[in-house]
Design a protein around this motif. Structure first.
Motif, PDB file in Angstrom:
ATOM      1  N   GLY A  21       3.773  -8.482 -10.048  1.00 37.09           N
ATOM      2  CA  GLY A  21       2.448  -8.525  -9.253  1.00 37.09           C
ATOM      3  C   GLY A  21       1.973  -7.205  -8.756  1.00 37.09           C
TER       4      GLY A  21
ATOM      5  N   ALA B 195      -2.800  -2.552  -7.048  1.00 38.06           N
ATOM      6  CA  ALA B 195      -2.772  -3.734  -6.492  1.00 38.06           C
ATOM      7  C   ALA B 195      -1.151  -4.322  -6.231  1.00 38.06           C
ATOM      8  N   GLN B 196      -0.892  -4.924  -5.275  1.00 41.85           N
ATOM      9  CA  GLN B 196       0.376  -5.484  -5.117  1.00 41.85           C
ATOM     10  C   GLN B 196       0.161  -6.764  -4.296  1.00 41.85           C
ATOM     11  N   VAL B 197       1.079  -7.720  -4.996  1.00 47.32           N
ATOM     12  CA  VAL B 197       1.087  -9.181  -4.518  1.00 47.32           C
ATOM     13  C   VAL B 197       2.339  -9.569  -3.995  1.00 47.32           C
TER      14      VAL B 197
ATOM     15  N   PHE C 141      -6.337 -11.451   1.483  1.00 51.47           N
ATOM     16  CA  PHE C 141      -6.691 -10.323   0.616  1.00 51.47           C
ATOM     17  C   PHE C 141      -6.824  -9.254   1.658  1.00 51.47           C
TER      18      PHE C 141
ATOM     19  N   ARG D  65      -0.412 -12.834  -0.455  1.00 56.15           N
ATOM     20  CA  ARG D  65      -0.932 -11.846   0.138  1.00 56.15           C
ATOM     21  C   ARG D  65      -1.398 -10.795  -0.855  1.00 56.15           C
ATOM     22  N   VAL D  66      -2.386 -10.433  -1.122  1.00 57.00           N
ATOM     23  CA  VAL D  66      -2.897  -9.162  -2.155  1.00 57.00           C
ATOM     24  C   VAL D  66      -3.113  -7.941  -1.458  1.00 57.00           C
ATOM     25  N   ASP D  67      -2.638  -6.965  -1.594  1.00 55.92           N
ATOM     26  CA  ASP D  67      -2.954  -5.576  -1.133  1.00 55.92           C
ATOM     27  C   ASP D  67      -3.509  -4.957  -2.134  1.00 55.92           C
TER      28      ASP D  67
ATOM     29  N   ALA E 277      -6.772  -6.972  -8.692  1.00 54.41           N
ATOM     30  CA  ALA E 277      -6.181  -8.080  -7.903  1.00 54.41           C
ATOM     31  C   ALA E 277      -6.160  -9.389  -8.915  1.00 54.41           C
TER      32      ALA E 277
ATOM     33  N   ALA F 257      -3.013  -8.426 -10.980  1.00 52.81           N
ATOM     34  CA  ALA F 257      -1.796  -8.702 -10.239  1.00 52.81           C
ATOM     35  C   ALA F 257      -1.260 -10.090 -10.031  1.00 52.81           C
ATOM     36  N   LEU F 258      -2.487 -10.905  -9.575  1.00 58.56           N
ATOM     37  CA  LEU F 258      -2.009 -12.493  -9.574  1.00 58.56           C
ATOM     38  C   LEU F 258      -1.441 -13.131 -10.701  1.00 58.56           C
TER      39      LEU F 258
ATOM     40  N   PHE G 279       1.987 -11.936 -11.299  1.00 61.32           N
ATOM     41  CA  PHE G 279       2.971 -12.101 -10.264  1.00 61.32           C
ATOM     42  C   PHE G 279       3.698 -13.497 -10.443  1.00 61.32           C
TER      43      PHE G 279
END
Length: 402
Positions: free
Chosen positions: A44, A57-59, A78, A133-135, A153, A156-157, A160
């Motif tokens: 992620g 991006a970090q999930v 998000f 949660r996606v930062d 995003a 990363a999804l 993940f």
């Protein structure tokens, strides 16, 4: 946000280049900058480089109670952040207009398009669901943040994996990655944003504008689309009026760009999966190419060395020869001990009856001050005070009578 404004010369130069269908980096009108997708060690975590624009991006996920209106669906959240690290124009801990716009467009692109099966995130109906949660953090800003953020995003999804869970009665057991393999998310499609910049009231069009091109554009059109040519969202900003033919033209261009970016994302996911399966090294550190460090070498300048000895002797002869005997410095000052070779060691400090005064210094200013000094004679028994000049005292040679 306070952007650095362009000068009139830069603005005229950019607009003139756009009219001639030329860009600063040599791209064509519909060309994207180089896109690079890398994944971190953890699932992620993804970094996307769009030219000089870089986005991380970090999930993450956690078990939370569901919403009352949708007890059987998971929650998608998000968050996009603009830090001063990306650009000096960004101010920390402040909700700028650009930040609000990017967050809304990211939610419309990914959450409102129903690209993720939220019902598969339900663990216990009405009690526990997964909150994804996606930062998104902007590492460097060089224009077109929306496209880079959407690519990071969705990548990363797709990359993940959430922990596997087991339910026994009312108990919920969460397994670690060592106990059970993590479970990927159920993703239906991958919506990707494509930005179009308009100039001269829609006369000229550019794809993937850089930062300087964004400063001179009149309007921006962002189209979110998947590889199946399904439009997920359309967002226009800048107050420019677009015709139907212009929007249709942009949608056709976006369909081609989205299919190319989707293939790039799938290829990056397959490479990461293959490396992890083979047990090779992966992560950001391993993605950096191992290249030799080359230094900028300049040509050696040729120096004329003939006649150096003659020139040095000529310069030395022109100079004055130093004196053979260097006199010792003699410092004569009041209160200074004279210590040195050939001098008598004495101190020039003398005392007088009325007070301590320095002798040995004959300065005209000091004598003038002494002459101007007045002597005040007072008597404790009488109130009358007589002020006399020192010269008058010397001439009389006796103490005045009251």
């Amino acid at each position: 946000m306070r952007e650095t404004p362009l000068s009139n010369c830069e603005r005229i130069f950019l607009l003139k280049a756009i009219e001639e269908k030329k860009r600063l980096d040599g791209r064509q009108t519909y060309d994207y900058r180089n896109i690079k997708i890398t994944f971190g060690t953890d699932y992620g975590c993804c970094t996307v480089s769009l030219g000089k624009t870089r986005v991380l991006a970090q999930v993450s996920c956690e078990l939370v109670p569901p919403k009352d209106s949708r007890p059987t669906e998971g929650i998608m959240f998000f968050n996009l952040e603009l830090s001063p690290m990306a650009s000096p124009a960004f101010q920390p801990n402040r909700q700028s207009e650009l930040l609000v716009t990017l967050n809304r467009q990211l939610e419309r692109c990914l959450r409102n398009s129903k690209c993720i099966d939220t019902e598969s995130l339900c663990v216990v109906s009405g009690e526990k669901v997964w909150q994804i949660r996606v930062d998104v953090h902007v590492l460097n800003h060089d224009g077109n943040l929306m496209d880079a953020a959407s690519i990071a995003a969705i990548s990363a999804l797709c990359h993940f994996r959430r922990p596997d869970v087991a339910i026994q009665g009312r108990d919920i057991t969460i397994f670690s990655p060592e106990e059970r393999d993590p479970v990927p998310l159920s993703i239906y499609h991958m919506p990707i944003c494509v930005s179009f910049a308009f100039f001269q009231q829609g006369t000229y069009l550019l794809v993937d504008p850089c930062e300087k091109e964004e400063l001179v554009m009149d309007g921006l059109l962002v189209i979110a689309m998947n590889k199946h040519r399904e439009i997920c969202s359309v967002q226009s900003s800048g107050g420019i009026m677009l015709l139907k033919d212009q929007v249709l033209r942009c949608s056709k261009i976006a369909s081609v760009k989205v299919s190319e970016i989707s293939e790039l994302i799938n290829k990056a996911l397959e490479n990461d999966k293959r490396v992890r399966k083979e047990g090779g090294r992966f992560g950001f550190a391993e993605s950096i190419p191992k290249e030799r460090i080359t230094a900028l070498k300049s040509k050696e300048a040729l120096v004329e060395v003939t006649g150096i000895q003659e020139m040095a002797e000529e310069i030395a002869n022109k100079g004055e020869a130093p004196s053979e005997v260097v006199p010792s410095p003699i410092i004569v000052a009041a209160g200074t001990g004279h210590v040195g070779e050939g001098l008598q060691n004495t101190w020039g400090l003398e005392e007088e009856d009325e007070g301590e005064e320095w002798q040995g210094v004959t300065d005209e200013n000091e004598e003038k001050k002494k002459k101007d000094k007045m002597i005040v004679i007072s008597d404790s028994e009488e109130e009358e005070v007589v002020v006399l000049n020192p010269e008058a005292l010397k001439s009389k040679g006796k103490r005045p009578k009251h």
